[in-house]
Design an enzyme around this catalytic site. Structure first.
Site, PDB file in Angstrom:
ATOM      1  N   LYS A 100       0.682  -1.333  -0.138  1.00  0.00           N
ATOM      2  CA  LYS A 100       0.002   0.044   0.094  1.00  0.00           C
ATOM      3  C   LYS A 100       0.973   1.199  -0.030  1.00  0.00           C
ATOM      4  O   LYS A 100       0.498   2.243  -0.684  1.00  0.00           O
ATOM      5  CB  LYS A 100      -1.005  -0.042   1.076  1.00  0.00           C
ATOM      6  CG  LYS A 100      -1.941  -0.882   1.221  1.00  0.00           C
ATOM      7  CD  LYS A 100      -3.150  -0.741   2.318  1.00  0.00           C
ATOM      8  CE  LYS A 100      -2.259  -0.675   3.691  1.00  0.00           C
ATOM      9  NZ  LYS A 100      -1.727  -2.013   4.213  1.00  0.00           N
ATOM     10  N   THR A 102       4.020   1.542  -0.966  1.00  0.00           N
ATOM     11  CA  THR A 102       4.560   1.654  -2.505  1.00  0.00           C
ATOM     12  C   THR A 102       3.442   2.304  -3.492  1.00  0.00           C
ATOM     13  O   THR A 102       3.880   3.326  -4.251  1.00  0.00           O
ATOM     14  CB  THR A 102       5.202   0.696  -2.936  1.00  0.00           C
ATOM     15  OG1 THR A 102       4.334  -0.309  -3.024  1.00  0.00           O
ATOM     16  CG2 THR A 102       6.445   0.363  -2.099  1.00  0.00           C
ATOM     17  N   ARG A 124       2.190   7.821   7.247  1.00  0.00           N
ATOM     18  CA  ARG A 124       2.458   7.577   8.638  1.00  0.00           C
ATOM     19  C   ARG A 124       3.906   7.534   9.086  1.00  0.00           C
ATOM     20  O   ARG A 124       4.741   7.041   8.250  1.00  0.00           O
ATOM     21  CB  ARG A 124       1.880   6.401   9.131  1.00  0.00           C
ATOM     22  CG  ARG A 124       0.362   6.241   9.293  1.00  0.00           C
ATOM     23  CD  ARG A 124      -0.336   4.836   9.273  1.00  0.00           C
ATOM     24  NE  ARG A 124      -0.061   3.990   8.095  1.00  0.00           N
ATOM     25  CZ  ARG A 124      -0.237   2.761   8.244  1.00  0.00           C
ATOM     26  NH1 ARG A 124      -0.750   1.981   9.055  1.00  0.00           N
ATOM     27  NH2 ARG A 124      -0.034   2.017   7.027  1.00  0.00           N
ATOM     28  N   LYS A 135      10.994  -5.661  10.463  1.00  0.00           N
ATOM     29  CA  LYS A 135      10.314  -5.462   9.480  1.00  0.00           C
ATOM     30  C   LYS A 135      11.402  -4.660   8.566  1.00  0.00           C
ATOM     31  O   LYS A 135      11.123  -4.500   7.306  1.00  0.00           O
ATOM     32  CB  LYS A 135       9.166  -4.763   9.716  1.00  0.00           C
ATOM     33  CG  LYS A 135       8.307  -4.352   8.528  1.00  0.00           C
ATOM     34  CD  LYS A 135       7.085  -3.616   9.274  1.00  0.00           C
ATOM     35  CE  LYS A 135       6.379  -2.846   8.210  1.00  0.00           C
ATOM     36  NZ  LYS A 135       6.987  -1.668   8.228  1.00  0.00           N
ATOM     37  N   ALA A 354      -2.753   0.009  14.122  1.00  0.00           N
ATOM     38  CA  ALA A 354      -4.163  -0.031  13.146  1.00  0.00           C
ATOM     39  C   ALA A 354      -4.832  -1.369  14.044  1.00  0.00           C
ATOM     40  O   ALA A 354      -5.951  -1.428  13.466  1.00  0.00           O
ATOM     41  CB  ALA A 354      -3.607  -0.775  11.786  1.00  0.00           C
ATOM     42  N   PHE A 385      -3.420  -2.166   7.417  1.00  0.00           N
ATOM     43  CA  PHE A 385      -4.141  -3.341   7.262  1.00  0.00           C
ATOM     44  C   PHE A 385      -4.974  -3.466   5.954  1.00  0.00           C
ATOM     45  O   PHE A 385      -5.012  -2.562   5.067  1.00  0.00           O
ATOM     46  CB  PHE A 385      -4.864  -3.547   8.379  1.00  0.00           C
ATOM     47  CG  PHE A 385      -3.948  -3.802   9.583  1.00  0.00           C
ATOM     48  CD1 PHE A 385      -2.662  -4.000   9.576  1.00  0.00           C
ATOM     49  CD2 PHE A 385      -4.563  -4.127  11.149  1.00  0.00           C
ATOM     50  CE1 PHE A 385      -1.775  -4.071  10.700  1.00  0.00           C
ATOM     51  CE2 PHE A 385      -4.025  -4.218  12.102  1.00  0.00           C
ATOM     52  CZ  PHE A 385      -2.331  -4.261  11.970  1.00  0.00           C
ATOM     53  N   PHE A 473       4.475  -7.983  -9.439  1.00  0.00           N
ATOM     54  CA  PHE A 473       5.517  -8.666  -9.085  1.00  0.00           C
ATOM     55  C   PHE A 473       6.134  -9.214 -10.387  1.00  0.00           C
ATOM     56  O   PHE A 473       5.309  -9.729 -11.245  1.00  0.00           O
ATOM     57  CB  PHE A 473       5.554  -9.671  -8.074  1.00  0.00           C
ATOM     58  CG  PHE A 473       4.909  -9.345  -6.772  1.00  0.00           C
ATOM     59  CD1 PHE A 473       4.517  -7.875  -6.375  1.00  0.00           C
ATOM     60  CD2 PHE A 473       5.113  -9.992  -5.485  1.00  0.00           C
ATOM     61  CE1 PHE A 473       4.192  -7.329  -5.219  1.00  0.00           C
ATOM     62  CE2 PHE A 473       4.376  -9.502  -4.237  1.00  0.00           C
ATOM     63  CZ  PHE A 473       4.404  -8.045  -3.841  1.00  0.00           C
ATOM     64  N   TRP A 502       7.092   0.024  -8.412  1.00  0.00           N
ATOM     65  CA  TRP A 502       8.009  -0.567  -7.472  1.00  0.00           C
ATOM     66  C   TRP A 502       9.607  -0.575  -8.469  1.00  0.00           C
ATOM     67  O   TRP A 502      10.454  -0.238  -8.271  1.00  0.00           O
ATOM     68  CB  TRP A 502       8.061  -1.750  -6.919  1.00  0.00           C
ATOM     69  CG  TRP A 502       9.070  -2.205  -6.137  1.00  0.00           C
ATOM     70  CD1 TRP A 502       9.150  -1.965  -4.854  1.00  0.00           C
ATOM     71  CD2 TRP A 502      10.145  -3.338  -6.426  1.00  0.00           C
ATOM     72  NE1 TRP A 502      10.203  -2.612  -4.301  1.00  0.00           N
ATOM     73  CE2 TRP A 502      10.851  -3.414  -5.279  1.00  0.00           C
ATOM     74  CE3 TRP A 502      10.266  -4.183  -7.631  1.00  0.00           C
ATOM     75  CZ2 TRP A 502      11.982  -4.450  -5.156  1.00  0.00           C
ATOM     76  CZ3 TRP A 502      11.506  -4.771  -7.577  1.00  0.00           C
ATOM     77  CH2 TRP A 502      12.160  -4.814  -6.336  1.00  0.00           C
TER      78      TRP A 502
END
Lengths: 649, 649
Positions: A100, A102, A124, A135, A354, A385, A473, A502
């Site tokens: 989300k 990207t 955020r 992460k 979230a 989320f 992808f 991306w």
């Protein structure tokens, strides 16, 4: 004089920005995020600020690439119409996330750098905990990033540190107050709370406010009766009801459950407590929802930290700490301006959880950005989320707080996640993907599109058009992507387009940008899902049934008693912030696709009164991540000569 | 081209700054600190930076009034001679403090704004804990302040927050590592520490460094023997030896002693721990003593956090976290530029504890300032506590780390403190002063001057001339002040002068400035008090006898065994940082004047290996202040319209 004229022009005209975009030359294979970030030279932030119409005295520069923006801007531009407001949400994700952030960044790069439409991304601020834990960073990725990514992912302009300081001052004040009340007579306590300074004894402003709340309208400390002294001086906090926790912005699992107060100086007043990660603080949720300094101060004062022994709520205001908290947060309330890889503007501001909070960036950043882009411009922001959680809260909580009306929802889907929903094998962070995910499998994709369809329908409940963004992808086949787009459109999406931001930057999201621009011209009839006037349980049921597809809800006795207490305390009219897993539409993470026939169990119900919502817990929610055996920090390093950061991703 | 020429001129010439000083019009009675601060408009910090010869790319602006200064400056000005280096220390103080910070600021205001001599004040950043607790801010006071005082006292440029983040990441890494080692086989642990990424398995740079320390010179993870795998993967930390504590920058007394790890997810690995106030972190001491990014990174890696089960030290480097700590501290290493009420430059940088650490601001700020003021200019910095502690550590620890040689010591005395040493009644914070302190009493003053004389003699041990600054209170009589000056000069001070900077600004400290300027022309023969080669116990004894006037020292068995361990571990050649009360030359706070005949008890000995000192504990030292019944925060408020901070002092 010059300034006045400048102000006048700024406030009267809509104009396309005179923005110098940064050129991208994407490489293949795509280098690491930090390499891509470092290869691009960001514009000086004061130059960027000027390009988008900010005045010199409206920004506070922090280094070369970050600036805080003053809220006075809202007053200057108050008569200017808002731009279009776009929310990026997602289908139910795999544990790896579906991109989300990207998409959000790729979309604004496409809008502004490729279609010359003013746009702003509002993101955020990530917690530093995961940056050094599992992460990694959260500045987007590949050729859709906020730069410099190490500034974005580290201290930024100190907002989370300010939240930590404010949160922990309040926590320290609670325990210290209990100790002082327990070890002093009414009179001694009162004499210390209202001491004579140079022979004169007086109440401070916050003490006078407390007296008035207690129905005592005296101003001379020497005239209170014994009973009034007692009422004023004793908060009588019931330690077993304390809900205010300490926080750190570090993944420190050993602080999940602790015992405090074990030094002799605390005289045996030990109790069990915990630390949460800083972004889980209610103060973070307040920062995300507040609309002004005055509003923030009021919300900080209203935060309920415990009950007294009679069951009445005890607030930060009762502890006398509202003003100090506001002082600690006075700079954090200003959004931070940064830029994308292509030199388009970004606000980074607030990053609430979230689950126990609403997971959206700040109302103030969105409001300011909507003025800056002008009527024909776009503000793109993101919900944490899946759409069942982040988007639902965005509409019912954040839009209610701001009064803003969204124009378009961008729903991010990946072939990977859809295959999972169609019955593909488990996807686990750290483990290699099974071949179902790396080879074409149209059957799994088709089987999983039910989740996409359901999430589209959820957006339509709110009357907002949906554009599906298929985040591509390199292992996705053309047939798989076509199938997703086809089913999305059949399921009611306004449009559905593949995105290559991306690997290609904004140029890879131009079709998405065009689809969003077109969708935003649709007439919308935005509506909330429930009325605040409904009983708490009814509001929970509406979300569970209409959004999650539950058959019904079931409250534990503890949850029911909390609902009764909050209702009785006058908090029944707040919106609902569901704390539910994001890995399924249901409460069971292993149930993929569109689960049906389940009863949603509500184990407990809590409240963030300052932020302004009730949060029912659907199962247990961890509010403190841990460090794994080999944390990210093993790869993070600083070159002492070039000052370059390595290993952040 | 322009830049090169500019650089050339800057590096070749000594020049008097073209500084616009800010006019002061002191009021009587003197208003509150925040009112005085707010009544003055500071210069924009980029203007100030330019005035003192900083280049545009050498500063990073944080808002309108603060800027970080890049260390590259030291390289540009490396051939420029240093200015004069002045240390402000004090006699043994009352619990109220005797005004070293105001003297420091008053002195630079006098030097630069009244005598047109280049000068810089280098100050410590205060902890936010006391700002909201008991003490209030630390930006000086009256008409000798750093402005804006609320910026100085609050987050500043985030250095303490960065220290907190780095400190707590290391703390979390320790406990998480113990948990992971205790719950996994050697092989599982190793496989997680050295995972295959895209099928390839390799050591990270920090892991290779650890292998080399273990005497293993392999680079292929698959070739280690079982024994080597075990040695590499297990730190075998003995939990009972952990000396690394978590920190918060809040006065939170309930965290003085806690039990961590009580959640089920931590599988029973509970242990007793504590939080210290953030400024007590060893990382703060490192920030204060470091000389470059490379040096800081090395110090961070060397920090010892515990022993392993064989008694060998375990370091941050062993935990793989050095690079991450350096990344978190990369901006904190740059000093923050601010200004005094009269517009003269100030560096605010680092604020280590003055008991378990050395209590001096940073070496880097001093070094940069000494270049900026030029050969005829002055850098004035301050040492925490009385001269027996702060000054002794400044010379033996800080000057040793920096290689800098002080020119003058300014010793601050007050009539109040001297009366206390002469037998006056107790002075307690919060309680009104007894009449002995508000009425003339020459006998008490004369009786207490022994403490002043002793502190002068301590400075002379190091071969540095002393100027006594008598910090005037309105209740001091002229005869009292004259008496102090007379005795000071008889006791070996180069000069002794009354100072009125608190009520009059720099104009009230002109005589002090002139005395300091003259003293700085004296030939000095600076020397350390002890050689590092001496055994630890011998170094402690020299400080105790020569500085404190003790008859001897006495080590507890625990202290002796720590001395033996540190010596055996190779840390015997570090300087000594005594953790002793500042309220007496002895270890007993109630013994005023010049105590004699006492045996100094050393209860324990600890080490900050990264900072580079051994710290013997003389009695117990609290490293976490508490909140009183009525903390300062009751008076602190923010006006939501004007954004003005109220109630800070």
């Amino acid at each position: 004089m010059v300034k006045t004229t400048e102000r006048w022009i700024q406030s009267q005209q809509y104009r396309k920005w005179d923005l110098r975009c940064l050129k991208l030359q994407p490489l293949s294979p795509v280098p690491s995020d930090i390499e891509i970030s470092r290869a691009q030279s960001p514009k000086a932030v004061d130059v960027l600020a000027k390009e988008i119409g900010l005045l010199t005295d409206e920004i506070e520069i922090y280094g070369q690439t970050k600036a805080k923006v003053r809220l006075s801007l809202l007053e200057r531009l108050k008569d200017q119409p808002d731009g279009k407001y776009v929310l990026v949400a997602g289908i139910t994700p795999t544990p790896l996330g579906e991109g989300k952030s990207t998409v959000t960044i790729g979309l604004v790069q496409a809008l502004t750098a490729h279609l010359s439409i003013n746009s702003f991304a509002c993101l955020r601020q990530p917690s530093q905990g995961p940056t050094f834990g599992v992460k990694g960073g959260a500045a987007g990725g590949g050729y859709a990033q906020v730069i410099p990514m190490e500034e974005f992912n580290l201290h930024l302009t100190g907002d989370i540190h300010a939240i930590t300081a404010a949160n922990n001052l309040l926590a320290a004040a609670i325990d210290a107050r209990i100790l002082h009340e327990n070890t002093q007579s009414d009179k001694a306590l009162y004499n210390r709370l209202v001491p004579a300074v140079n022979g004169v004894r007086g109440f401070s402003a916050i003490q006078l406010a407390r007296l008035r709340r207690l129905g005592i309208y005296k101003t001379d400390p020497d005239t209170l009766t014994e009973e009034e002294v007692r009422k004023f001086a004793r908060l009588d906090i019931d330690p077993s009801t304390i809900t205010w926790q300490r926080v750190v912005d570090t993944n420190d699992r050993f602080l999940r459950k602790i015992t405090v107060g074990q030094a002799n100086t605390e005289k045996g007043f030990i109790r069990q407590a915990q630390f949460d990660i800083a972004v889980a603080s209610e103060i973070m949720a307040i920062l995300a929802l507040t609309t002004s300094l005055q509003d923030m101060k009021e919300r900080l004062g209203k935060m309920v930290v415990a009950n007294d022994k009679k069951g009445e709520p005890v607030t930060a205001e009762d502890l006398g700490v509202t003003g100090a908290l506001a002082v600690l947060m006075k700079d954090a309330i200003k959004p931070t301006l940064m830029q994308t890889l292509e030199g388009t503007p970004v606000f980074v501001h607030a990053g609430p959880f979230a689950n126990i909070a609403h997971g959206n960036s700040s109302v103030l950043a969105d409001k300011i950005a909507l003025k800056l882009v002008g009527e024909k411009g776009f503000v793109v922001t993101e919900a944490g989320f899946g759409a069942d959680i982040g988007m639902e809260k965005f509409f019912n909580i954040k839009c209610r707080a701001s009064g803003l009306v969204p124009s378009v929802v961008v729903l991010v889907a990946t072939v990977r996640a859809l295959k999972m929903h169609g019955g593909g094998p488990n996807v686990t962070a750290g483990a290699p993907l099974k071949k179902e995910y790396t080879e074409e499998n149209l059957q799994l994709v088709a089987g999983g599109c039910c989740n996409l369809q359901k999430q589209i329908q959820i957006a339509q409940l709110f009357g907002v058009p949906v554009v599906v963004a298929v985040n591509i992808f390199k292992t996705d086949s053309a047939a798989e992507v076509d199938l997703v787009c086809k089913i999305a459109k059949q399921s009611g999406a306004f449009d559905a387009v593949p995105c290559n931001h991306w690997s290609a930057g904004g140029g890879g999201a131009v079709k998405l940008a065009q689809a969003v621009e077109e969708a935003a011209r649709q007439k919308t009839s935005f509506k909330y899902l429930y009325s605040l006037e409904l009983p708490i349980v009814e509001k929970i049921r509406i979300i569970a049934q209409k959004v999650y597809g539950a058959q019904d809800i079931e409250l534990s006795p503890a949850a029911q008693s909390q609902v009764d207490r909050y209702t009785q305390q006058g908090f029944g009219n707040l919106p609902i912030c569901m704390a539910k897993t994001h890995l399924s539409l249901s409460h069971q993470p292993e149930r993929k696709g569109v689960p049906t026939g389940f009863i949603l169990p509500i184990s407990d119900v809590r409240a963030s009164i300052g932020a302004g919502f009730i949060y029912p817990l659907v199962g247990t929610m961890s509010t403190m991540p841990g460090l794994p055996t080999r944390p990210c920090f093993y790869d993070i390093d600083l070159d002492p000569i070039t000052e370059e950061v390595k290993g952040l991703f």
